[in-house]
Design a protein around this motif. Sequence first.
Motif, mmCIF file in Angstrom:
data_model
loop_
_atom_site.group_PDB
_atom_site.id
_atom_site.type_symbol
_atom_site.label_atom_id
_atom_site.label_comp_id
_atom_site.label_asym_id
_atom_site.label_seq_id
_atom_site.Cartn_x
_atom_site.Cartn_y
_atom_site.Cartn_z
ATOM 1 N N SER A 252 0.830 -1.209 0.000
ATOM 2 C CA SER A 252 0.000 0.000 0.000
ATOM 3 C C SER A 252 0.861 1.255 0.000
ATOM 4 O O SER A 252 0.581 2.228 -0.723
ATOM 5 C CB SER A 252 -0.923 0.001 1.224
ATOM 6 O OG SER A 252 -1.778 -1.131 1.204
ATOM 7 N N VAL A 253 1.941 1.235 0.818
ATOM 8 C CA VAL A 253 2.837 2.387 0.857
ATOM 9 C C VAL A 253 3.482 2.609 -0.500
ATOM 10 O O VAL A 253 3.606 3.742 -0.989
ATOM 11 C CB VAL A 253 3.902 2.183 1.956
ATOM 12 C CG1 VAL A 253 4.978 3.268 1.869
ATOM 13 C CG2 VAL A 253 3.246 2.183 3.327
ATOM 14 N N HIS A 255 2.301 1.801 -3.408
ATOM 15 C CA HIS A 255 1.312 2.352 -4.335
ATOM 16 C C HIS A 255 1.059 3.831 -4.043
ATOM 17 O O HIS A 255 1.001 4.681 -4.963
ATOM 18 C CB HIS A 255 0.019 1.551 -4.228
ATOM 19 C CG HIS A 255 -1.075 2.070 -5.113
ATOM 20 N ND1 HIS A 255 -1.984 3.032 -4.700
ATOM 21 C CD2 HIS A 255 -1.402 1.788 -6.401
ATOM 22 C CE1 HIS A 255 -2.822 3.298 -5.679
ATOM 23 N NE2 HIS A 255 -2.493 2.557 -6.730
ATOM 24 N N ASP A 256 0.934 4.164 -2.764
ATOM 25 C CA ASP A 256 0.629 5.548 -2.393
ATOM 26 C C ASP A 256 1.787 6.485 -2.731
ATOM 27 O O ASP A 256 1.564 7.645 -3.136
ATOM 28 C CB ASP A 256 0.312 5.639 -0.901
ATOM 29 C CG ASP A 256 -0.981 4.910 -0.553
ATOM 30 O OD1 ASP A 256 -1.769 4.651 -1.486
ATOM 31 O OD2 ASP A 256 -1.177 4.592 0.638
ATOM 32 N N LEU A 257 3.023 6.027 -2.565
ATOM 33 C CA LEU A 257 4.177 6.877 -2.856
ATOM 34 C C LEU A 257 4.415 7.013 -4.354
ATOM 35 O O LEU A 257 4.841 8.075 -4.828
ATOM 36 C CB LEU A 257 5.427 6.320 -2.181
ATOM 37 C CG LEU A 257 5.490 6.431 -0.653
ATOM 38 C CD1 LEU A 257 6.760 5.788 -0.128
ATOM 39 C CD2 LEU A 257 5.430 7.898 -0.223
ATOM 40 N N THR A 259 2.227 7.042 -6.728
ATOM 41 C CA THR A 259 1.225 7.885 -7.394
ATOM 42 C C THR A 259 1.664 9.344 -7.465
ATOM 43 O O THR A 259 1.676 9.949 -8.550
ATOM 44 C CB THR A 259 -0.130 7.744 -6.685
ATOM 45 O OG1 THR A 259 -0.546 6.379 -6.754
ATOM 46 C CG2 THR A 259 -1.172 8.635 -7.331
#
Length: 449
Positions: A252-253, A255-257, A259
Amino acid sequence: MRPRLAWIYFTRWIKRRVLPSSLFGRSLLIIVLPVALMQIAVTYVFFDAHWQTVTSRLSQGLAGDIAWAVESYRDDPGPDAFARLSNRAEESMGLSIALQPGRSLPTNRRSSLFAPIDRSIQKALSDRLDDPFWFDTTRYPAYVDIRVKVDGGVLRILAPRDRAFATNGHIFVLWMTLATVLLTAVAIAFIRNQVRAIERLAVAADAFGRGADAETFKPSGAREVRQAAAAFLAMRSRIQRYIEQRTALLASVSHDLRTPLTRLKLELALAEPSKRTAGMKRDLAEMEHMIDEYLAFARGEGGEAVEVVALRGIMEEVGEGAARVGAQVSIAADPALTASVRPLALKRALANLVMNAALHGDRVEVSAHARPQGGVEILVDDDGPGIPEAQREDAFKAFNRLDDARNQNEKGVGLGLAIARDVARGHGGDITLDRSPLGGLRAVVRLPG
């Protein structure tokens, strides 16, 4: 104080050199040694308090009968009197008496394997007879041959063995020996069963430490061993849940970073080219690379299955990557050399080592061979400046780049060696650094068989 130190050294020597080191050997010693000591003590008490006393009395009685026969013959040595003496001794005492005229006593005598028998008869005959005598307890299985020197020859007497000593001693020893062997066999069977449960637990723990999964392992053995096995299974489940949660969190981290990084890269791509945008692009590329290394270090390759692979193929793939950046890479390994590893994890670890060698040197040699004590050893040598011996262990610390003056904008965050050692230890092995024959650094990767 010196006697105390001597005693400490002596006990340590006993523990290391004499006592068994395995749990099976020590457990067997704890059970068998007291049984053996008890059997020895019982046997000694039996022979000292019972058998030896009975044998001594029997020998004294036989010696008294022989002394009576010798005195009777000396009182009347005539043929008729000797015939009556012989008949009376045969009927009343079970002694076979014969006169050997002109003969002398033998000079040699074979000793019995059981020395107390000979000592007992020797003492009894010496106490009762004044004449020279000779005896042999080994010539005949059922008789004792006793000869006494008399006037005109030798008086030969054959006495039953049970009249000279107690003949049931060997039966007692036999039963004691059989009982010891039986108890030892039972102890071995029970101890082996308990130790096997501990060995299975150790194998399961070792397999889990290497990343393999022992699905067939079930708690067994004594209650304490089952409790330890159950605790291990619970710990394994907690660790697996933690790894799964951490992997999901890191995904998740990531993916979030990625983006916002993608949006920034897009905006910079659409912006007017300039020195500032070029610098920002380099910073974004470095940030992306740093994020990749952070995630690789934290995630590891724990979910990959263990396979038996040929090491030369992995080494050649890694060598091709280093050759593309300009290094001279040579590979030396037997094509048939294999190891049970997680291929992607090992490839990543070797790539980190080889690329690190290519970064600091012009020539890189990668070799592998089987170890005499089991397992394999992979060597990565370079001709670079190397690392001082005092700093080699620090090189494995995460985010440690050793040189504080090094350009911080250079690619890399000091995780290459840390990831490589983490992978090696995850396989049950390790990585060490040494001086290379090429003049630079040698990385030694040891993997179990």
